[in-house]
Design an enzyme around this catalytic site. Structure first.
Site, PDB file in Angstrom:
ATOM      1  N   THR A 189       0.915  -1.277   0.064  1.00  0.00           N
ATOM      2  CA  THR A 189      -0.044  -0.125  -0.179  1.00  0.00           C
ATOM      3  C   THR A 189       1.037   1.383   0.099  1.00  0.00           C
ATOM      4  OG1 THR A 189      -0.133  -0.019   2.227  1.00  0.00           O
ATOM      5  CG2 THR A 189      -1.963  -1.379   1.371  1.00  0.00           C
ATOM      6  N   GLU A 334      -5.940  -3.238  -1.363  1.00  0.00           N
ATOM      7  CA  GLU A 334      -6.555  -4.358  -0.205  1.00  0.00           C
ATOM      8  C   GLU A 334      -7.607  -5.239  -0.915  1.00  0.00           C
ATOM      9  OE1 GLU A 334      -5.621  -1.330   0.761  1.00  0.00           O
ATOM     10  OE2 GLU A 334      -4.806  -1.452   2.886  1.00  0.00           O
ATOM     11  N   LYS A 444     -13.160  18.382  11.344  1.00  0.00           N
ATOM     12  CA  LYS A 444     -14.329  18.472  12.492  1.00  0.00           C
ATOM     13  C   LYS A 444     -14.214  19.871  13.033  1.00  0.00           C
ATOM     14  CE  LYS A 444     -16.833  15.715  15.335  1.00  0.00           C
ATOM     15  NZ  LYS A 444     -17.021  14.629  16.279  1.00  0.00           N
ATOM     16  N   TRP A 449     -18.956  17.692  11.322  1.00  0.00           N
ATOM     17  CA  TRP A 449     -18.313  17.052  10.282  1.00  0.00           C
ATOM     18  C   TRP A 449     -18.225  17.845   9.045  1.00  0.00           C
ATOM     19  CZ3 TRP A 449     -14.747  14.003  11.813  1.00  0.00           C
ATOM     20  CH2 TRP A 449     -14.774  13.276  12.690  1.00  0.00           C
TER      21      TRP A 449
HETATM   22  P1  AMP Z   1      -5.022   2.574  -3.015  1.00  0.00           P
HETATM   23  O1  AMP Z   1      -4.866   1.449  -2.284  1.00  0.00           O
HETATM   24  O2  AMP Z   1      -3.806   3.415  -3.262  1.00  0.00           O
HETATM   25  O3  AMP Z   1      -5.557   2.692  -4.271  1.00  0.00           O
HETATM   26  O4  AMP Z   1      -5.815   3.709  -2.086  1.00  0.00           O
HETATM   27  C1  AMP Z   1      -7.167   3.223  -1.978  1.00  0.00           C
HETATM   28  C2  AMP Z   1      -7.873   4.479  -1.277  1.00  0.00           C
HETATM   29  O5  AMP Z   1      -8.195   5.329  -2.368  1.00  0.00           O
HETATM   30  C3  AMP Z   1      -9.339   4.241  -0.701  1.00  0.00           C
HETATM   31  O6  AMP Z   1      -9.382   3.858   0.457  1.00  0.00           O
HETATM   32  C4  AMP Z   1     -10.068   5.660  -0.993  1.00  0.00           C
HETATM   33  O7  AMP Z   1      -9.666   6.509   0.391  1.00  0.00           O
HETATM   34  C5  AMP Z   1      -9.445   6.118  -2.105  1.00  0.00           C
HETATM   35  N1  AMP Z   1     -10.024   5.883  -3.243  1.00  0.00           N
HETATM   36  C6  AMP Z   1     -10.089   5.020  -4.392  1.00  0.00           C
HETATM   37  N2  AMP Z   1     -11.287   5.273  -5.197  1.00  0.00           N
HETATM   38  C7  AMP Z   1     -11.916   6.339  -4.738  1.00  0.00           C
HETATM   39  C8  AMP Z   1     -12.966   7.111  -5.198  1.00  0.00           C
HETATM   40  N3  AMP Z   1     -13.647   6.715  -6.415  1.00  0.00           N
HETATM   41  N4  AMP Z   1     -13.430   7.995  -4.700  1.00  0.00           N
HETATM   42  C9  AMP Z   1     -12.813   8.622  -3.467  1.00  0.00           C
HETATM   43  N5  AMP Z   1     -11.768   7.965  -2.748  1.00  0.00           N
HETATM   44  C10 AMP Z   1     -11.270   6.811  -3.625  1.00  0.00           C
END
Ligand code: AMP
Length: 547
Positions: A189, A334, A444, A449
């Protein structure tokens, strides 16, 4: 008499081997191409791809790579990377895609933590690995791949060269029998806090994910698609598209080294691309370019957009100006990575434009195979009413069950078998999920929020705005207040007051940013998302103008 229900259906393992072998026979004439900077595209057929992948697998065996060994890649998107995507897991090894934009210290940590045995490196990226080579005790071999980038000649001769290796290898004619629970790939990640965490994908997870991804209500992939791979192959399996594309036998085009927005526009136009995906920042840049330079991107049937929130105004602009309805998706490393994709349900088609975009701006409903729920701080499930906001939790056959060798992160998993995403969301009565924020990005203010994503999306619908990120800054009275960091479109003179006045009628009083900072660019993470950490750091001592 008691019914006997044993041995009724075959227990056929769900492995990537099936996809590869089926494609090899059915789609031999389909094509794969890679953009090579400054030269015509490299092209070959699925038959060539299959033959070279089997040779590569033979080479892996002669390099001493055994089942379970981690085979890392440090590479751009290319047909060679695709060959590795398949040869490693089909040989029983685990493909570990390294993010080429990480810092040397993160890379060293990840390679050592994964215990990678071999790294396949694109020639132009070799200096990064060379700089940390001595700190990688588990790495026995490095293979250099010719990526065609001019000037990348400083590659060491002591390491084998990919093309020579493949040419000289005996192709594997029979793949090893694998269990569907065998590891196929791994990815770390982005690691916003602490060390990056490893996610290991099984063959079964990938197999089921690809089937779901291709369904009509997700990306609707099929043999007659021409798929352009822009999402880096080191990021969340490139959204698994290189696997799904081979599964359906689509033509594929790989972005190659150092891809820039004009290259993407040219590729879509010249190659008549029907499907591609990328993070919103890429689509913001491409929209500007298409409007200015008039590229023809009408071959696209849809665009997958995700990784961070897709502004409603951006989706509207693509539909109106280019006739392309975007597929807004949400997922995570994940989750292999897909969780949700937005599609209108049939009875929503005749809704008003405004109401339809209320749906498109959400991230969609759960994919088949994925369960979603939102919970409050005590872990109690919240209703699907579009109002209640809680932590989004997921479970399913392609959701991580534990991080690789990382017992400290056990708190990301609930006692009743769900993964805590760290995203805050609402779910409406139709099942559409709205991501309000990452837990750490929520603001916040005086007990209320504020969703930074909502405020950003509104700001980005202003005609003079290119990009905007909203962060929390400390406030003596309200604890936190929103601060908007706004990038104007090139050539636009933008006053902070214009943004405040634009927002005032559209936002609750407490959600209105205290101030607007005009900046040159929103800092981006290694995968092109807004990096609010950097902005928070930059403005941590920002002082409010009114207390
Ligand atoms: P990654 O594992 O680097 O792809 O990051 C995943 C995270 O990206 C998720 O937990 C979200 O916080 C964010 N994310 C992915 N897709 C979206 C989306 N369409 N809108 C908002 N946040 C997103």
């Amino acid at each position: 008499m008691t019914a006997r229900f044993d041995n009724l259906m075959m227990s056929y393992p769900l492995t990537l081997t099936h996809f590869f072998e089926r494609s090899r026979r059915l789609f031999a004439k389909k094509t794969i191409a890679t953009r090579v900077p400054g030269r015509p595209l490299f092209r070959y057929t699925y038959a060539d791809f299959a033959e070279r992948t089997m040779r590569l697998a033979g080479a892996l065996a002669t390099l001493g790579i055994r089942r379970g060994d981690r085979v890392a890649t440090f590479a751009w998107n290319s047909h060679r990377h695709l060959e590795l995507y398949w040869a490693a897991p089909l040989s029983g090894a685990v493909l570990h895609t390294l993010n080429i934009r990480l810092s040397p210290s993160d890379l060293t940590y990840i390679i050592n933590h994964a215990g990678d045995s071999t790294i396949f490196v694109d020639a132009s990226l070799w200096p990064v690995i060379a700089g940390i080579r001595d700190a990688l005790p588990t790495v026995r071999r490095i293979v250099i791949m010719p990526d065609g980038v001019a000037g990348a000649t400083e590659t060491p001769t002591e390491h084998p060269e990919y093309e020579a290796l493949v040419a000289g290898a005996e192709p594997v004619r029979e793949w090893p029998a694998l269990a569907e629970t065998d590891a196929a790939g791994m990815c770390y990640t982005s690691g916003t806090t602490g060390h990056p965490k490893g996610v290991v994908y099984t063959h079964r997870a990938m197999f089921l994910h690809c089937l779901a991804e291709a369904t009509a209500d997700l990306f609707g992939l099929s043999e007659n698609d021409r798929i352009l791979h822009i999402v880096p192959m080191f990021h969340a399996n490139s959204w698994c598209l290189p696997y799904s594309a081979v599964m359906v036998g689509a033509d594929q085009i790989f972005a190659g080294a150092n891809i820039q927005p004009p290259d993407i526009c040219r590729l879509i136009q010249a190659e008549k691309v029907t499907f591609t995906g990328a993070v919103p920042t890429v689509w913001i840049a491409i929209k500007e370019l298409c409007e200015k330079e008039g590229y023809d991107i009408s071959s696209l049937r849809t665009i997958a957009i995700g990784g961070s929130a897709a502004p409603r105004s951006l989706q509207q602009a693509y539909a109106k100006n280019f006739g392309v309805q975007m597929s807004h998706a949400w997922g995570m490393t994940e989750m292999t990575p897909l969780g949700t994709v937005t599609r209108l349900k049939s009875y929503m088609e005749d809704w008003s434009e405004e109401k339809k975009y209320d749906v498109y701006s959400r991230v969609g409903y759960a994919s088949v195979g994925v369960d979603v729920r939102i919970v409050d701080d005590s872990g109690a499930e919240l209703p699907w009413d579009g109002e209640c906001m809680g932590e989004l939790q997921v479970r399913g056959p392609w959701v991580v069950a534990s991080y690789y060798d990382n017992p400290e992160s056990a708190d990301r998993f609930t006692a009743d078998g769900w993964f805590r995403t760290g995203d805050v969301a609402t779910i409406d009565a139709e099942g559409y999920v709205q991501i309000t924020d990452r837990t750490k990005d929520l603001i916040k203010s005086g007990g209320e929020w504020v969703s930074s994503v909502d405020v950003e999306n509104l700001i980005m619908s202003h005609p003079k705005v290119l990009e905007a990120a909203v962060i929390a800054v400390p406030h003596p009275k309200w604890v936190e207040r929103p601060l908007a960091c706004v990038v104007p479109k090139p050539g636009s003179a933008l006053e902070p007051s214009e943004i405040i006045e634009f927002l005032r009628p559209q936002l609750a009083r407490w959600a209105l940013p205290d101030a607007v900072e005009i900046i040159d660019a929103v800092p981006k993470t290694s995968v092109g998302k807004f990096d609010k950490k950097v902005l928070r750091e930059r403005y941590k001592s920002w002082t409010p103008r009114q207390a």
